[in-house]
Design an enzyme around this catalytic site. Structure first.
Site, mmCIF file in Angstrom:
data_model
loop_
_atom_site.group_PDB
_atom_site.id
_atom_site.type_symbol
_atom_site.label_atom_id
_atom_site.label_comp_id
_atom_site.label_asym_id
_atom_site.label_seq_id
_atom_site.Cartn_x
_atom_site.Cartn_y
_atom_site.Cartn_z
ATOM 1 N N SER A 476 0.812 -1.211 -0.059
ATOM 2 C CA SER A 476 -0.056 -0.056 -0.129
ATOM 3 C C SER A 476 0.848 1.239 -0.110
ATOM 4 O O SER A 476 0.379 2.252 -0.399
ATOM 5 C CB SER A 476 -0.962 -0.095 1.224
ATOM 6 O OG SER A 476 -0.112 -0.065 2.263
ATOM 7 N N GLY A 694 -11.388 -0.425 -3.231
ATOM 8 C CA GLY A 694 -10.826 -1.628 -2.160
ATOM 9 C C GLY A 694 -11.205 -2.917 -2.666
ATOM 10 O O GLY A 694 -12.082 -3.445 -2.870
ATOM 11 N N GLU A 697 -11.033 -7.766 0.472
ATOM 12 C CA GLU A 697 -11.641 -8.621 1.245
ATOM 13 C C GLU A 697 -12.659 -9.617 0.424
ATOM 14 O O GLU A 697 -12.982 -10.764 0.694
ATOM 15 C CB GLU A 697 -12.325 -7.998 2.185
ATOM 16 C CG GLU A 697 -11.308 -7.292 3.262
ATOM 17 C CD GLU A 697 -12.232 -6.323 4.189
ATOM 18 O OE1 GLU A 697 -12.548 -5.048 3.881
ATOM 19 O OE2 GLU A 697 -12.679 -6.766 5.347
#
Lengths: 734, 149, 285
Positions: A476, A694, A697
């Site tokens: 990141s 994002g 997940e």
């Protein structure tokens, strides 16, 4: 899709790459300093017991021992509700989980700790602490814990929360269904399985300031918890995050940092505590086992008319588990007008549960996506086609309230349908007793926003330093710096990103919830824009003009122009250094959908499942660094494979975890998985400057049901309990 | 013993593992401890050329022997082809397993430069990675093998 | 980090040297590859006052083939056994099993002698050694003696060595012409796992008749289990699918497994039958 950008969508090498391939990067256990002493924690051998007596005298007298602490060493501040980055909870629960006082609630629950001049001495002394227990009956699953008369962990009931979401009238809508499927599913408690054990070093300085160096997903969470438990203002606690060897949600909670600080206070030396692997399994937070019932009704065309879900999730030893997120996600992929969702948070004598990659969603999706597969078979509709007919879109309302903005559920399904894998023949099984099958599933995770801060200082040579507070677990630094570089119009190599301590940057929430590239990237974008605005003003001053434009790294006014580097060299003469800052707390996290196509081969005699081919599809919104997006998808996929096939907390009746080692916990090795093919779908998030959603997940949500559906395709039997290990497949075939 | 090509002397208690000696006595913390019982491969080093998990070697056993750790893989400022390939192919995420994988992969490629994907996977099955799903690790080792040939 | 309690360490240079050292303390332990011993010392499952490293004794790491058979030094690392040309030529099943124990980095240290001395019911090498009629050759204060491998393990973690004795090498007689051997195990993962059940078989077929057959099992009894009756059922017969089924049923019936975190007992018993049939088919088919 990213052709409009110079940096975004490219694959530059990561800034911390050289450090991490040479062994120079400093992780939690690598912290060295003068006078360092070693801590060891004493943990409960019982799953549920009253602590009658703790005698530390022999340990304290052991040669080399410098301090011994128990729960009594915490300031006994009155109980109150605190929010330390993970939702509201009583302070006594946070404190009680770090060091148990009256009662131990799970095997591995910390009770006391020792600091000594060697790790050997600390461990030997820890064994000399005498603890007398009054052993209590324990409950290890939600069914037992919810039963009348079950032993209670805290108050009279182990059910600590009931969430209900409802819209429409599911009961009467079921009457119109042509097909109605209702099934019950169970999933095992599993661990995130990060390779680096928790490690923390603390120094209680002579000025009353506490410094902590640790491996964490959120340095500010550690700061706030340590300050709260030690009754200090947060400004007296400084947390320096080291490099972190994996987290997946499991390094959000705080365990050993306050203990190391207490030990340091007593002995005046920096104290380091490093968990063993057994301690990681028994003393950190796994993600919950669960019992889920799902009922879906569809009309003859396959349109879902109503759905109900009952979700009972283990909270572990303290309230506040993952069932809320499960209830948000259980039907989120579908447009179903009538829904009722009930979720129960249930205490059991296992470690307090922690997040694990889309926490709560895989448990729910295992149920929903298995039932959807059954409906597709019943109605003889292609399973992707059935999902497309019901897919959530912009404007679809979720039962828990929100209406979706632009989302990529349909696009993910279309990409799955179009993928060569979906049309490819299954291939011949490798031997006579083997059978092959294919399964698909999709999954959703809502992603989070939360606060992030970023500061960029421009150097005279045309480079810039970027500081941020998000610990970097998977590249990141680079995906954040790329967003700043895009705005600044310079190559990302010209940016020098650093993750810094809690004194040096503004509050930044955890690296989790798929928020880092989204929110900290946004803060970097804003900081870079701030830099550009300030530099425009400098150019205007130099050129004595009112308006300066900036594009592609070049400042212009009329026919005059200067590159970013040229202007950077002249900052000192135009008013001094330029420092840009960005701080955000965005609400517009865009949810991400992911899908899986998987082929399995099952040995019908041994029950062993081999993953033959695996394709992961996910909506990234915008893939800042496609290699890292693929990496997230591949990592989540393989964790999902482990969850599906072998991983579980295997508990004795007395509540002892019998497989607390990397040998017997059976995470997938490199030989257990095929190449993981990836398809990145980009449906930009309208709420983010670059469209980022994002991607950390959602990819772990569909693997377990996709594999269950593939096993059904191969064998004709449905496995509704995780893990679907060889003994359970043999039993299902018997 | 010889450590990364240079002679070193140190004192060890018999009960100290080689891993402990490397990390705590010699301050070479590139070799990581993930499990302490040989099941994760994070502490891989070579001992007289053999790949071993240093958590299951006593420091005293290394007397007179040659040990290579992750710190001994690069040549001065030049990264080894495996190290370059791991960065280029995004074969690391958190990076904690990376030293073990690189030491292990180097032991393979030194012995078998033509190792194919099947051989690479079999050889590296002692090394756990929880972040990458292994795919990019395999690609990186294949790319480095090609580069080294 | 798990810490070991203090102990002394000696690297023995000869068999006699090792015998002397082992006799000097009641609680002395032999260190070969250490992949079991060090784990046990860390977990506290075993304790030692003295650890005697036998890897510097040339005899203990030798792998030597002569006309009678193979001598496998007790501390020879699996990676060297698996790569040894004689082993690969004359005992291919043994080379396979050496490449099966642990992963690569474990094989760099672990030895087949250690696998035997550790006396775990799940030891992968032991059923095959039993099937191959191997003999353990030990040295001690009273000199040297031989123990048949099937008699070597007497309880979980306990072997037949007398106090002060240690394993020098394992002798495996040269198989008669027409002999094939196989070890099959079942693990849920594909590597780095403990056998849920394992089957080692060796059989000699001469002129279409089975003249010798031996089968032993892993992980289904307190020790590696030699199932003598399989030999009785097979010897003198012509191989056939029905005969193999019958022998596999005998093996399955002999299994007396327990349930634990690695697998339930009924599943282990089931797997025992499957593996026995597959292993027998491999050597007789």
């Amino acid at each position: 899709m990213s052709t409009a950008y110079n940096v975004i969508g490219t694959r530059p090498p990561r800034h911390d790459g050289a450090d991490k391939v040479t062994g120079r990067a400093i992780y939690g256990a690598d912290v060295q300093m003068a006078g360092l002493v070693h801590g060891a924690v004493v943990r409960s051998p019982h799953a549920h017991a009253r602590i009658k007596r703790v005698d530390t005298s022999k340990a304290a007298a052991f040669p080399g021992v410098m301090a011994v602490v128990t729960a009594d060493d915490f300031p006994q501040t009155p109980d109150r509700i605190v929010d330390l980055g993970e939702g509201e909870t009583p302070l006594s629960y946070v404190r009680g989980n770090v060091l148990a006082k009256d009662k131990v609630l799970y095997e591995g629950h910390a009770i006391a700790a020792v600091a000594a001049n060697s790790a050997h001495a600390a461990e030997q002394a820890a064994r000399l602490i005498e603890i007398e227990y009054d052993v209590l009956p324990c409950v290890l699953n939600v069914t037992d814990a919810m039963a009348a008369g079950a032993p209670a962990l805290h108050k009279e009931s182990n059910v600590t929360d009931h969430v209900r979401h409802a819209m429409g009238d599911s009961d009467s809508a079921f009457a119109s269904a042509a097909v109605l499927i209702e099934r019950e599913f169970k999933t095992a408690t599993v661990h995130q399985g990060y390779i680096e054990p928790h490690a923390a070093t603390a120094l209680w300085n002579n000025d009353g300031r506490v410094q902590v160096w640790c491996s964490t997903q959120g340095a500010f969470v550690v700061r706030d918890v340590v300050a709260c438990l030690l009754d200090l203002p947060v400004s007296r606690v400084k947390v320096t995050p080291t490099e972190i060897g994996g987290g997946f949600g499991g390094k959000i909670p705080v365990y050993i940092e306050p203990v190391a600080a207490l030990l340091s206070k007593k002995c005046g030396r920096p104290v380091r505590i490093v968990m063993t692997r057994r301690e990681v399994f028994e003393g950190s937070g796994p993600t919950p086992g669960s019992l889920v019932r799902v009922k879906i009704g569809a009309d003859a065309s396959g349109k879902f008319v109503a759905a109900q879900a009952y979700l009972a999730y283990e909270a572990g030893a303290y309230p506040g588990g993952m069932v809320g997120a499960g209830a948000m996600c259980v039907f989120a992929a579908y447009d179903i007008p009538n829904q009722t969702i009930d979720g129960y948070d249930v205490l059991v004598n296992k470690p307090s549960t922690a997040a694990y990659r889309a926490p709560g969603a895989p448990n729910a999706a295992f149920a929903t996506e298995s039932v959807v597969d059954e409906i597709a078979r019943e109605l003889k509709i292609d399973p992707i086609e059935l999902r497309l007919r019901n897919a959530a879109k912009e404007g679809t309302r979720r039962a828990d309230g929100p209406k979706f903005k632009k989302i990529g559920c349909v696009e993910v399904l279309e990409a799955m349908k179009a993928h060569a894998h979906y049309a490819a023949p299954l291939g011949e099984p490798s031997h006579a007793e083997a059978k092959r099958g294919r399964g698909v599933a999709i999954g959703y995770w809502f992603n989070i926003g939360f606060a992030s801060s970023c500061v960029i200082s421009v150097n005279a040579d045309g480079t810039a330093n970027l500081i941020e507070g998000s610990t970097d677990i998977g590249g990141s630094r680079t995906s954040i710096a790329m967003q700043a570089a895009e705005v600044l119009g310079i190559p990302v190599e010209k940016l020098n990103p650093s993750v810094v301590d809690t004194d040096t940057i503004g509050y930044t929430a955890v690296t989790g919830g798929s928020r880092t590239t989204f929110a900290t990237g946004w803060a970097a974008h804003d900081a870079a824009q701030d830099v550009v605005a300030q530099m425009k003003a400098r150019a205007a001053k130099l050129w004595e003009v009112a308006d300066v434009s900036f594009a592609q790294g070049v400042f212009r006014a009329g026919d005059r122009s200067m590159t970013f580097a040229e202007l950077a060299a002249r900052l000192s003469e135009t008013g001094g250094p330029v420092v840009g800052q960005g701080s955000v707390n965005p609400r517009g996290a865009g949810g991400s959908f992911a899908g899986v196509i998987v082929d399995v081969e099952v040995d019908t005699e041994t029950g062993k499942t081999t993953i033959v081919r695996f394709t992961s599809v996910q909506d990234a919104g915008r893939a800042i660094h496609p290699s890292y997006v693929e990496g997230q998808m591949q990592g989540g996929s393989v964790q999902g494979i482990g969850w599906a096939l072998n991983e579980e907390y295997w508990m004795s009746d007395g509540g002892r975890m019998m497989n607390a080692s990397l040998l017997d916990y059976r995470m997938p090795t490199i030989l257990d998985v095929p190449p993981i093919d990836t398809v990145i779908v980009e449906v930009p998030n309208p709420s983010h400057p670059f469209g980022v959603r994002g991607v950390g997940e959602a990819n772990i949500v569909p693997p377990t049901p996709a594999i269950a559906n593939a096993i059904h395709d191969a064998l004709g039997v449905r496995l509704r309990k995780l893990p679907m290990n060889p003994p359970s497949i043999v039993a299902a075939l018997a | 013993m010889t450590l990364n090509g240079e002679p070193v002397e140190f004192l060890a208690e018999p009960r100290q593992t080689l891993l402990e000696c490397l990390r705590d006595t010699l301050h070479l913390t590139g070799t990581k401890e993930g499990c302490g019982d040989g099941n994760c491969g994070s502490c891989c080093v070579t001992l007289d050329g053999n790949l071993v998990t240093s958590c299951l070697v006593l420091g005293v056993e290394a007397q007179g022997r040659s040990v290579t750790t992750i710190e001994g893989i690069a040549r001065g400022n030049d990264l080894h082809p495996l190290q370059k390939a791991f960065i280029e192919h995004a074969a690391l995420q958190c990076g904690i397993c990376t030293p073990g994988f690189i030491v292990a992969a180097k032991a393979l490629l030194d012995a078998e430069p033509a190792a194919d994907e099947e051989r690479i996977r079999l050889w590296l099955a002692n090394n756990l990675c929880r972040c990458t799903g292994y795919d990019k690790i395999v690609r990186a080792v294949q790319a480095a093998a090609k580069e080294m040939r | 980090m798990l810490q070991m309690k203090p102990f002394e360490y000696i690297a023995a240079s000869s068999v006699d040297d090792a015998v002397r050292a082992l006799g000097s303390r009641a609680d002395a332990r032999v260190l070969a590859g250490g992949t079991d011993l060090i784990v046990q010392l860390k977990s506290g499952r075993r304790e030692a006052e003295l650890v005697v490293d036998v890897k510097r004794i040339p005899e203990l790491t030798a792998i030597a083939m002569d006309a009678d058979g193979l001598r496998l030094g007790a501390a020879a690392a699996c990676i060297h056994i698996a790569a040894n040309r004689d082993v690969r030529t004359h005992y291919p099943a043994l080379a396979e099993v050496a490449a099966l124990i642990g992963g690569t980095a474990i094989q760099g240290r672990a030895s087949i002698g250690g696998n035997l001395c550790n006396a775990a019911p799940s030891a992968d090498a032991v059923p095959l050694l039993i099937a191959l009629s191997a003999r353990a050759r030990v040295a001690g204060p009273d000199g040297r003696r031989e123990i048949a491998v099937e008699d070597f393990c007497i309880a979980p973690g306990k072997n037949a060595l007398a106090p002060g004795e240690f394993l020098v090498d394992v002798f495996i007689p040269k198989p008669a012409s027409g002999t094939r051997a196989k070890y099959l195990r079942f693990i849920p993962r594909n590597e780095m796992d403990i056998a849920v059940a394992g089957v080692g078989v060796a059989a000699t077929v001469v002129d279409g008749k089975i003249t010798m057959a031996r089968l032993a099992l892993a992980s289904v009894a307190p020790t590696p289990l030699f199932v003598r009756e399989v030999g009785g059922a097979l010897e003198g017969q012509a191989p056939s699918a029905a005969l193999i089924e019958q022998a596999a049923a005998l093996a399955q019936a002999a299994a007396r497994p327990i349930s634990d975190m690695r697998a339930p007992a009924d599943y282990r018993r089931h797997i025992c039958g499957v593996l026995s049939r597959r292993a027998l088919s491999a050597v007789l088919g």
